[in-house]
Design a protein around this motif. Sequence first.
Motif, short mmCIF file in Angstrom:
data_model
loop_
_atom_site.label_atom_id
_atom_site.label_comp_id
_atom_site.label_asym_id
_atom_site.label_seq_id
_atom_site.Cartn_x
_atom_site.Cartn_y
_atom_site.Cartn_z
N GLN A 149 0.82 -1.22 0.00
CA GLN A 149 0.00 0.00 0.00
C GLN A 149 0.85 1.27 0.00
O GLN A 149 0.31 2.38 0.03
N GLY A 150 2.17 1.10 -0.05
CA GLY A 150 3.06 2.26 0.04
C GLY A 150 3.87 2.48 -1.22
O GLY A 150 3.71 1.76 -2.22
N PRO A 151 4.76 3.45 -1.19
CA PRO A 151 5.61 3.76 -2.34
C PRO A 151 6.72 2.73 -2.50
O PRO A 151 6.93 1.89 -1.62
N PRO A 152 7.46 2.76 -3.61
CA PRO A 152 8.61 1.85 -3.77
C PRO A 152 9.59 2.01 -2.61
O PRO A 152 9.89 3.13 -2.19
N ALA A 153 10.06 0.88 -2.08
CA ALA A 153 10.97 0.93 -0.94
C ALA A 153 11.93 -0.25 -1.00
O ALA A 153 11.50 -1.39 -1.18
N PRO A 154 13.23 0.01 -0.86
CA PRO A 154 14.24 -1.07 -0.92
C PRO A 154 14.34 -1.82 0.40
O PRO A 154 15.31 -1.71 1.13
N TRP A 155 13.33 -2.61 0.71
CA TRP A 155 13.26 -3.31 1.99
C TRP A 155 13.65 -4.77 1.89
O TRP A 155 13.29 -5.58 2.73
N GLY A 156 14.38 -5.15 0.86
CA GLY A 156 14.66 -6.57 0.67
C GLY A 156 15.55 -7.19 1.73
O GLY A 156 15.50 -8.39 1.94
N GLY A 157 16.39 -6.40 2.37
CA GLY A 157 17.23 -6.95 3.43
C GLY A 157 18.60 -7.39 2.94
O GLY A 157 19.58 -7.29 3.66
N VAL A 158 18.67 -7.93 1.73
CA VAL A 158 19.96 -8.31 1.14
C VAL A 158 20.09 -7.61 -0.21
O VAL A 158 19.10 -7.19 -0.81
N GLN A 159 21.32 -7.52 -0.71
CA GLN A 159 21.59 -6.81 -1.96
C GLN A 159 21.25 -7.72 -3.14
O GLN A 159 22.11 -8.38 -3.71
N VAL A 160 19.99 -7.71 -3.52
CA VAL A 160 19.49 -8.66 -4.51
C VAL A 160 20.20 -8.51 -5.86
O VAL A 160 20.62 -9.50 -6.47
N ALA A 161 20.33 -7.29 -6.35
CA ALA A 161 20.96 -7.09 -7.66
C ALA A 161 22.40 -7.56 -7.65
O ALA A 161 22.86 -8.26 -8.57
N ASP A 162 23.14 -7.18 -6.63
CA ASP A 162 24.55 -7.57 -6.53
C ASP A 162 24.70 -9.08 -6.52
O ASP A 162 25.56 -9.65 -7.22
N LEU A 163 23.89 -9.74 -5.71
CA LEU A 163 24.07 -11.17 -5.50
C LEU A 163 23.57 -12.00 -6.68
O LEU A 163 24.19 -13.01 -7.05
N CYS A 164 22.45 -11.60 -7.28
CA CYS A 164 21.98 -12.37 -8.43
C CYS A 164 22.97 -12.23 -9.59
O CYS A 164 23.22 -13.18 -10.33
N ARG A 211 -2.19 -10.60 -15.58
CA ARG A 211 -3.28 -10.20 -14.68
C ARG A 211 -3.86 -8.82 -15.03
O ARG A 211 -4.65 -8.27 -14.28
N GLY A 212 -3.45 -8.30 -16.17
CA GLY A 212 -4.04 -7.04 -16.61
C GLY A 212 -3.43 -5.80 -16.00
O GLY A 212 -4.10 -4.78 -15.86
N LYS A 213 -2.16 -5.86 -15.61
CA LYS A 213 -1.42 -4.72 -15.05
C LYS A 213 -2.10 -4.12 -13.81
O LYS A 213 -2.45 -2.94 -13.79
N PRO A 214 -2.28 -4.92 -12.77
CA PRO A 214 -2.96 -4.40 -11.58
C PRO A 214 -2.11 -3.38 -10.81
O PRO A 214 -0.88 -3.35 -10.95
N ALA A 215 -2.78 -2.57 -10.00
CA ALA A 215 -2.06 -1.64 -9.12
C ALA A 215 -1.23 -2.44 -8.13
O ALA A 215 -1.50 -3.61 -7.84
N LYS A 216 -0.19 -1.80 -7.59
CA LYS A 216 0.75 -2.48 -6.70
C LYS A 216 0.02 -3.16 -5.54
O LYS A 216 0.34 -4.31 -5.19
N GLU A 217 -0.95 -2.50 -4.92
CA GLU A 217 -1.65 -3.08 -3.78
C GLU A 217 -2.31 -4.39 -4.16
O GLU A 217 -2.26 -5.38 -3.41
N LYS A 218 -2.95 -4.43 -5.32
CA LYS A 218 -3.62 -5.64 -5.77
C LYS A 218 -2.60 -6.70 -6.21
O LYS A 218 -2.79 -7.89 -5.97
N PHE A 219 -1.53 -6.23 -6.82
CA PHE A 219 -0.54 -7.15 -7.39
C PHE A 219 0.29 -7.85 -6.32
O PHE A 219 0.58 -9.04 -6.42
N MET A 220 0.67 -7.12 -5.27
CA MET A 220 1.61 -7.64 -4.30
C MET A 220 0.98 -8.08 -2.98
O MET A 220 1.65 -8.68 -2.15
N SER A 221 -0.28 -7.79 -2.76
CA SER A 221 -0.93 -8.23 -1.51
C SER A 221 -1.11 -9.75 -1.53
O SER A 221 -1.46 -10.32 -2.57
N ARG A 222 -0.89 -10.38 -0.39
CA ARG A 222 -0.98 -11.83 -0.28
C ARG A 222 -1.84 -12.20 0.92
O ARG A 222 -1.52 -11.84 2.06
N GLY A 223 -2.88 -12.95 0.67
CA GLY A 223 -3.77 -13.36 1.75
C GLY A 223 -3.33 -14.67 2.36
O GLY A 223 -3.01 -15.62 1.64
N ALA A 224 -3.31 -14.76 3.69
CA ALA A 224 -2.86 -15.96 4.42
C ALA A 224 -1.43 -16.32 4.03
O ALA A 224 -1.07 -17.49 3.92
#
Length: 367
Positions: A149-164, A211-224
């Motif tokens: 529900q928020g703006p883009p944020a680098p909260w991954g915890g590890v350096q994903v780009a570097d490591l991949c 999925r028809g290009k959903p908004a971030k909230e719809k795209f990334m929300s996960r139930g249970a």
Amino acid sequence: MLPLAGVKVIELANLLPGPFCTLILADLGAEVIKVERPPLGDPMREIMPGSFESINRNKKSLCLNLKDDKAKNVLINLIKQSDVLVEGFRPGVAEKLGFGYEKVRTFNEKIVYCSISGYGQSGPYASLPGHDVNYLGVSGVLSISGDPQGPPAPWGGVQVADLCTSMYAALSITVSMLAREKSGQGDYLDVGMADCLLAWAGPRLGEYFSRGKPAKEKFMSRGAYGAFQTKDGRYLAVACVEDIFWNNLCRLLEREDLAQKEEYRSWSERNEHANELNNILSKYFMEKNRDEWMILLKNADIPCSPVNFFEELDHDPQISSKNLIYYFNNIPLVAFPVKFTKIEPEKIKTAPKLGEHNPEILASLGY
């Protein structure tokens, strides 16, 4: 004998991507010579000394000032004896130093030369400086990161780009050495971090468009699905993607009515109503301590795990059973994670001091 025993790798790279790539090769038996400039060497030594120890173990350090002609001659002679060169400069810098691929191949036509950079060697962004968050941004990954529900944020915890990128580079180097066995020729590898991250984002990209290009909230929300706090203030992770696991959870909570609700009957529908559903589940998980829930959830065959904080890792029975963490001077170093049947990766040795192996390497080159 380890599969890469006898392979000599020159590392002309700092910080994380190049060094993590060569660490993978070192763990599989390669001799990695980390070339560092005086007087301080890899900036990671001072910026993040614990990280430096972690990603530069099992290597040798050769301290050279590549602006000095004598030092350049040392590197040229080392190149003649080596199989791989990994460099992490911005595009054009290696050429200015006299060690671009075209020049290096005149010293050793069989060398596998790997350039790791933010955006690769071509394109309008090629010369830009950058770090992990920049490549997350360009690849689109940052746009779906952080709170749904928020703006883009680098909260991954590890350096994903570097490591991949490190993993793609190590794999590509190994493949190039295999191809060299047939062709007798080396190769040049242009590894861009934004490119590698885009490849990792491929499955999510496909999902987004299907999925028809959903908004971030719809795209990334996960139930249970996610981390839930428990009565004792700790956290557990629950992942009811498949309907069978969702139904198991509903039975465990004695809430079969939730399984029958139209809004929660499928994975996609649970995601559509994720906030509402997760609020319901959060209240239940606050009724018992984490360890109590772990027993109940395991017995009900529901995907679950503790959310371990770093200081808890040694006490997790799964982590401790793998014998992956070793301590040197109170710094935890993690061993190569893959278990082979017939190969035992290199035992962990501490990271070298700056220039520690100058006498040994120079003597081997006849100096």
